[in-house]
Design an enzyme around this catalytic site. Structure first.
Site, PDB file in Angstrom:
ATOM      1  N   SER A 265     -19.713 171.236  62.049  1.00 16.43           N
ATOM      2  CA  SER A 265     -19.330 172.027  63.223  1.00 16.43           C
ATOM      3  C   SER A 265     -18.735 173.344  62.769  1.00 16.43           C
ATOM      4  O   SER A 265     -18.312 173.486  61.625  1.00 16.43           O
ATOM      5  CB  SER A 265     -18.292 171.265  64.055  1.00 16.43           C
ATOM      6  OG  SER A 265     -17.740 172.112  65.032  1.00 16.43           O
ATOM      7  N   HIS A 266     -18.684 174.305  63.668  1.00 22.27           N
ATOM      8  CA  HIS A 266     -17.987 175.559  63.385  1.00 22.27           C
ATOM      9  C   HIS A 266     -16.485 175.331  63.274  1.00 22.27           C
ATOM     10  O   HIS A 266     -15.767 176.125  62.689  1.00 22.27           O
ATOM     11  CB  HIS A 266     -18.232 176.567  64.505  1.00 22.27           C
ATOM     12  CG  HIS A 266     -19.584 177.196  64.445  1.00 22.27           C
ATOM     13  ND1 HIS A 266     -20.735 176.474  64.606  1.00 22.27           N
ATOM     14  CD2 HIS A 266     -19.961 178.473  64.214  1.00 22.27           C
ATOM     15  CE1 HIS A 266     -21.772 177.286  64.487  1.00 22.27           C
ATOM     16  NE2 HIS A 266     -21.323 178.510  64.244  1.00 22.27           N
ATOM     17  N   SER A 267     -16.036 174.249  63.890  1.00 23.11           N
ATOM     18  CA  SER A 267     -14.594 174.001  63.922  1.00 23.11           C
ATOM     19  C   SER A 267     -14.248 172.766  63.099  1.00 23.11           C
ATOM     20  O   SER A 267     -14.811 171.690  63.303  1.00 23.11           O
ATOM     21  CB  SER A 267     -14.161 173.802  65.376  1.00 23.11           C
ATOM     22  OG  SER A 267     -12.957 173.084  65.426  1.00 23.11           O
TER      23      SER A 267
ATOM     24  N   GLY B  64     -16.637 178.641  61.591  1.00 28.11           N
ATOM     25  CA  GLY B  64     -17.883 179.004  60.917  1.00 28.11           C
ATOM     26  C   GLY B  64     -18.436 177.815  60.159  1.00 28.11           C
ATOM     27  O   GLY B  64     -17.824 176.746  60.124  1.00 28.11           O
TER      28      GLY B  64
ATOM     29  N   ASP C  45     -23.487 171.121  65.304  1.00 29.22           N
ATOM     30  CA  ASP C  45     -23.203 171.596  66.668  1.00 29.22           C
ATOM     31  C   ASP C  45     -24.218 172.661  67.088  1.00 29.22           C
ATOM     32  O   ASP C  45     -25.298 172.311  67.531  1.00 29.22           O
ATOM     33  CB  ASP C  45     -21.723 171.968  66.896  1.00 29.22           C
ATOM     34  CG  ASP C  45     -21.169 173.058  66.009  1.00 29.22           C
ATOM     35  OD1 ASP C  45     -21.914 173.617  65.189  1.00 29.22           O
ATOM     36  OD2 ASP C  45     -19.966 173.367  66.143  1.00 29.22           O
TER      37      ASP C  45
END
Lengths: 212, 130
Positions: B8-10, B43, B67
């Site tokens: 995921s980006h997070s 990112g 994601d």
């Protein structure tokens, strides 16, 4: 005309500098149609590139330098421009593996490999409002100019102008890739940040060669 | 056992899903997480994804769940970076991250093979909630 390894490093330095200067501008462009991080992301990536290049031995060839830049971008940028520019530099490095200077033919090959890599990675084509819209015309202008015996500095100058026109064209079209594609028609009227950063890099390349 | 990697980006998103999936499978399934950049921004990082794939690989394949946006490209790049040795053994599931991760890890925990885990992860996108 050839470009030496030192010349390549000068071009990279110029790219690092120009991305830093345009960090806010690129981020503003991205704020309009993306997630407002393009300039920040690229600047972090190229800062890391600058650091990383100082650790390479003096004897490192141009291919390895380009591949190192690619890997560094891939692991530090964070956004989509990481794998895209990362792939571009890595593919460019592959076609000039072991070389310590670049012929005009090598430079065409580098552009071609970078463009193909980006297209493949992003599954995009010209007209999708992406970095391809500035890189593809630049590649064509460079190739055509060199085939017509135009000297490299002028050929690169034409490539940079073609990239600029391509970048400006992204203002008139709607996005079909990335976050901006969610906006559809509403993305019209805004420059694509990726096409803009790609233009800035090609312009840096041309400027360094034209000044040397 | 088939391994799972969550992208995921997070960082917080993958940590949360990891927690949930591990609890549901009693911690039996090797689950790797890749989220956020090394300097703590949002990112994805292809090299981190690659390392996580290597970490959870037990020889039966690894299913990667992602994601949006650059997570897909970074995961594809990670698989490419792994080289021929991993060809066909690592795939990105075309599935929603949370539902796909739960479905895949539960399926992996009962000892299903790579193709089955991948299929079940992808079927999660058809799941009706109401």
């Amino acid at each position: 005309m050839v470009i030496t390894k030192n010349g390549v490093l000068k071009i990279v330095d110029k790219i690092v500098e120009v991305i830093k200067e345009n960090k806010e501008y690129l981020t503003q462009l991205d704020a309009a149609i993306g997630d407002a991080d393009h300039g920040i992301n690229l600047d972090r990536g190229f800062d890391a590139v600058k650091q990383k290049l100082t650790t390479l031995p003096e004897t490192t060839d141009i291919g390895t330098i380009l591949k190192t830049i690619g890997m560094t971008l891939v692991s530090t940028v964070g956004g989509a421009s990481g794998p895209l520019y990362g792939t571009a530099f890595m593919r460019a490095g592959q076609v000039v593996q072991g070389k310590n200077e670049l012929s005009e033919e090598d430079i065409v090959k580098i552009f071609e490999a970078a463009l193909d890599g980006i297209k493949q990675r992003g599954k995009a084509e010209a007209g999708d409002k992406t970095m391809i819209d500035s890189i593809e015309p630049a590649y064509k202008a460079l190739k055509d100019s060199l085939e017509n015996n135009i000297a490299l500095p002028e050929a690169l100058n034409r490539a940079a102008n073609a990239a600029k026109e391509g970048m400006e064209y992204t203002k008139n079209i709607s996005a079909r890739k990335g976050r901006a594609s969610y906006l559809g028609e509403r993305s019209i009227g805004h420059l694509d940040p990726g096409a803009t950063s790609a233009y800035l890099m090609i312009k840096s390349f041309s400027d360094v060669v034209n000044l040397s | 056992m088939v391994g799972i990697v969550l992208v995921s980006h997070s960082r917080k998103i993958v940590e949360g899903i990891y927690e949930l999936a591990s609890q549901m499978t009693g911690g039996k399934v090797p689950i790797g997480i890749a989220g956020g950049t090394q300097d703590g921004r949002l990112g994805t990082d292809a090299t981190e994804i690659m390392e996580e794939i290597k970490k959870v690989d037990e020889g039966e394949g690894v299913v990667v769940l992602v994601d949006i946006g650059s997570a897909v490209m970074s995961a594809q790049m990670a698989i490419e970076l792994l080289g021929e040795e991993y060809e066909g053994k690592v795939k990105i599931a075309d599935a929603p991250l949370v539902e796909g991760a739960i479905a895949a890890s539960v399926e992996a925990s009962i000892g299903s093979d790579f193709d089955k885990v991948l299929l079940v992860a992808e079927e999660a996108k058809k799941l009706n909630k109401l």
